[in-house]
Design a protein around this motif. Structure first.
Motif, short mmCIF file in Angstrom:
data_model
loop_
_atom_site.label_atom_id
_atom_site.label_comp_id
_atom_site.label_asym_id
_atom_site.label_seq_id
_atom_site.Cartn_x
_atom_site.Cartn_y
_atom_site.Cartn_z
N ILE A 54 -10.55 3.34 -1.47
CA ILE A 54 -10.19 4.59 -0.70
C ILE A 54 -8.96 4.20 0.22
O ILE A 54 -9.21 3.06 0.75
N LEU A 55 -7.76 4.81 0.31
CA LEU A 55 -6.65 4.45 1.06
C LEU A 55 -6.94 5.78 2.10
O LEU A 55 -6.87 6.91 1.83
N ALA A 56 -6.96 5.10 3.68
CA ALA A 56 -6.77 6.18 4.65
C ALA A 56 -5.49 5.88 5.25
O ALA A 56 -4.96 4.69 5.60
N PHE A 57 -4.68 6.91 5.61
CA PHE A 57 -3.39 6.68 6.23
C PHE A 57 -3.10 8.11 7.22
O PHE A 57 -3.67 9.02 7.07
N GLU A 58 -2.18 7.83 8.28
CA GLU A 58 -1.78 9.11 8.81
C GLU A 58 -0.52 9.62 8.37
O GLU A 58 0.51 8.81 8.03
N LYS A 59 -0.26 10.81 7.92
CA LYS A 59 0.68 11.25 7.38
C LYS A 59 1.47 12.08 8.65
O LYS A 59 1.17 13.06 9.50
N ILE A 60 2.78 11.59 8.84
CA ILE A 60 3.49 11.84 10.12
C ILE A 60 4.19 13.15 10.12
O ILE A 60 4.77 13.56 9.08
N HIS A 61 4.18 14.10 10.99
CA HIS A 61 4.60 15.53 11.20
C HIS A 61 5.66 15.54 12.25
O HIS A 61 6.65 16.43 12.23
N CYS A 62 5.73 14.74 13.18
CA CYS A 62 6.56 14.88 14.29
C CYS A 62 7.04 13.42 14.83
O CYS A 62 6.15 12.61 14.88
N VAL A 63 8.25 13.10 15.10
CA VAL A 63 8.36 11.94 15.81
C VAL A 63 9.24 12.20 17.17
O VAL A 63 10.02 13.37 17.19
N LEU A 64 9.28 11.21 17.95
CA LEU A 64 9.92 11.14 19.24
C LEU A 64 11.22 10.79 19.00
O LEU A 64 11.66 9.96 18.43
N VAL A 65 12.41 11.88 19.64
CA VAL A 65 13.91 11.45 19.67
C VAL A 65 13.78 10.08 20.35
O VAL A 65 13.54 10.21 21.66
N PRO A 66 14.46 8.98 19.90
CA PRO A 66 14.63 7.80 20.65
C PRO A 66 15.62 8.09 21.70
O PRO A 66 15.47 6.95 22.56
N ALA A 81 2.78 11.02 -0.62
CA ALA A 81 3.75 11.46 0.54
C ALA A 81 4.91 10.41 0.44
O ALA A 81 4.85 9.22 -0.24
N PRO A 82 6.04 10.94 1.11
CA PRO A 82 7.35 10.07 1.30
C PRO A 82 7.10 8.91 2.14
O PRO A 82 6.21 8.98 3.08
N ALA A 83 7.75 7.78 2.12
CA ALA A 83 7.60 6.58 2.55
C ALA A 83 7.67 6.66 4.23
O ALA A 83 6.87 6.24 5.00
N HIS A 84 8.77 7.49 4.65
CA HIS A 84 8.87 7.69 6.27
C HIS A 84 7.93 8.55 6.83
O HIS A 84 7.79 8.47 8.09
N ARG A 85 6.81 9.28 6.11
CA ARG A 85 5.89 10.13 6.78
C ARG A 85 4.59 9.27 6.29
O ARG A 85 3.48 10.08 6.93
N GLU A 87 -1.45 13.48 11.00
CA GLU A 87 -2.91 14.11 10.75
C GLU A 87 -3.43 13.04 9.52
O GLU A 87 -2.77 12.26 8.73
N PRO A 88 -4.71 12.55 9.83
CA PRO A 88 -5.30 11.50 8.80
C PRO A 88 -5.55 12.35 7.57
O PRO A 88 -5.77 13.09 7.30
N GLN A 89 -5.33 11.41 6.47
CA GLN A 89 -5.21 11.57 5.12
C GLN A 89 -6.08 10.61 4.31
O GLN A 89 -5.85 9.45 4.77
N GLN A 90 -6.79 11.22 3.52
CA GLN A 90 -7.58 9.93 2.57
C GLN A 90 -7.38 10.09 1.02
O GLN A 90 -6.93 11.39 0.68
N VAL A 91 -7.33 9.37 0.29
CA VAL A 91 -6.90 9.33 -1.09
C VAL A 91 -7.99 8.14 -1.99
O VAL A 91 -8.07 7.10 -1.53
N ILE A 92 -8.42 8.93 -2.96
CA ILE A 92 -9.39 8.16 -3.99
C ILE A 92 -8.25 7.11 -4.73
O ILE A 92 -7.38 7.63 -5.44
N VAL A 93 -8.49 5.92 -4.95
CA VAL A 93 -8.03 5.03 -5.86
C VAL A 93 -9.05 4.67 -7.00
O VAL A 93 -10.09 4.30 -6.54
N LEU A 104 0.81 -1.32 0.00
CA LEU A 104 0.11 -0.01 0.03
C LEU A 104 0.96 1.40 0.03
O LEU A 104 0.61 2.14 -0.41
N LYS A 105 1.97 1.29 0.70
CA LYS A 105 2.95 2.45 0.98
C LYS A 105 3.39 2.60 -0.84
O LYS A 105 3.64 3.66 -1.27
N SER A 106 3.75 1.40 -1.39
CA SER A 106 4.13 1.66 -2.85
C SER A 106 3.33 2.32 -3.71
O SER A 106 3.55 3.17 -4.43
#
Length: 312
Positions: free
Chosen positions: A82-94, A47-51, A214-220, A35-37
């Motif tokens: 429909i693809l629904a996913f989260e687009k990442i804006h922030c990540v915790l420093v590990p 969106a880029p894969a890491h987000r 943030e939640p995102q949706q894309v029509i396929v 699905l990421k592909s």
């Protein structure tokens, strides 16, 4: 482009399923990498894969038939998925070591001589992560954020006036997680055992867009045997009824003119065969030494079209 969802062109003749069935079955059963592909390998990418994370799908989503359409065509008004996913804006420093390196890189990149002080000079308003929620839900929220069990216990057992400090990365201008900022959390307790978790951010310049994602949706939608105008009308109908702007159009081939038209209308293209879009020729970099325009910075298009083109 790399495809994971769809079979290669050479397999088409041996697959008894229609392309539409292949697309819908792939959406229904595909794992997250596939699905990421679809989201990352289309043109233009969603969106880029890491987000991207937490992808879910819906298949064969019906649309209401327009008033001018005959009732018999109602079943034709569907979208493939429909693809629904989260687009990442922030990540915790590990780790603390990664944080130190991140602050050092940020300081060097932006000439930020005061380091920590400049990174935390701006303050956001108080935000609420969870309002009067049970401890089980608070635990799930903090685990989803990436906190360790020990950190979660610290956050959930803070004194009434205590704050928990955590460092995060938000995205830079290139969409990479490189900009560190400080986030403080506090927990408010209620007699019935519920809690409220609030947070505030301290940052250098640009306030983080959200808590994490943030939640995102894309029509396929499958490119079937319809004209350009019919396909675009179907896309715009789906956009209007579903209030989803982003669309991925899946197909086996498109003409160069069609591809440009869809992209100009904000439609991303995912082709099961290679999609070639021309880019302006660079005669300064051309390796064809026999071309009379070799080395020129302003070749006339009528001439260089005779000698080929650069494709992506």
């Amino acid at each position: 482009m790399t495809q994971h969802l769809m079979p290669s062109a050479g397999q088409d003749d041996f697959n008894p399923l229609s392309l539409q069935d292949q697309v819908q079955i792939a959406l229904a059963v595909a794992d997250e990498p596939s699905l990421k592909s679809l989201l990352t390998d289309c043109v233009s990418p969603i969106a880029p894969a890491h987000r991207i994370r937490s992808i879910q799908t819906k298949v064969s989503v019906p649309l209401a038939a327009p008033a001018i359409e005959p009732a018999s065509r109602l079943m034709a008004q569907t979208i493939d998925g429909i693809l629904a996913f989260e687009k990442i804006h922030c990540v915790l420093v590990p780790s603390a070591d990664e944080l130190k390196q991140g602050i050092a890189d940020y300081t060097q990149r932006y000439g930020n001589d005061r380091g920590y002080v400049d990174l935390t000079r701006c303050e956001s308003e108080m935000q609420t992560l969870g309002q009067s929620i049970p401890l089980s839900q608070a635990l799930a929220l903090l685990t989803h954020s990436g906190f360790t069990p020990r950190q979660i216990q610290s956050i959930l057992h803070l004194p009434q006036d205590g704050w928990f400090q955590s460092w995060w990365y938000t995205v830079d201008a290139l969409g990479e997680f490189t900009v560190p900022f400080l986030r403080v959390l506090r927990t408010l307790y209620y007699p019935d055992g519920r809690v409220t978790i609030q947070y505030k951010d301290f940052f250098a310049k640009d306030k983080p867009a959200c808590y994490m994602s943030e939640p995102q949706q894309v029509i396929v939608m499958l490119k079937q045997d319809r004209s350009f105008s019919e396909t675009l009308a179907r896309i715009n109908l789906a956009r209007q009824q579903l209030s989803i702007d982003r669309v991925i159009l899946v197909g086996t081939h498109l003409s160069e003119l069609e591809a440009k038209g869809y992209i100009n209308q904000g439609v991303s293209l995912y082709m099961t065969r290679s999609l070639h879009l021309p880019t302006p020729a660079s005669c300064l970099q051309c390796v064809n030494l026999e071309c009379p325009l070799h080395g020129r910075s302003d070749p006339p298009s009528a001439l260089y079209s005779r000698f080929g083109r650069f494709d992506i």
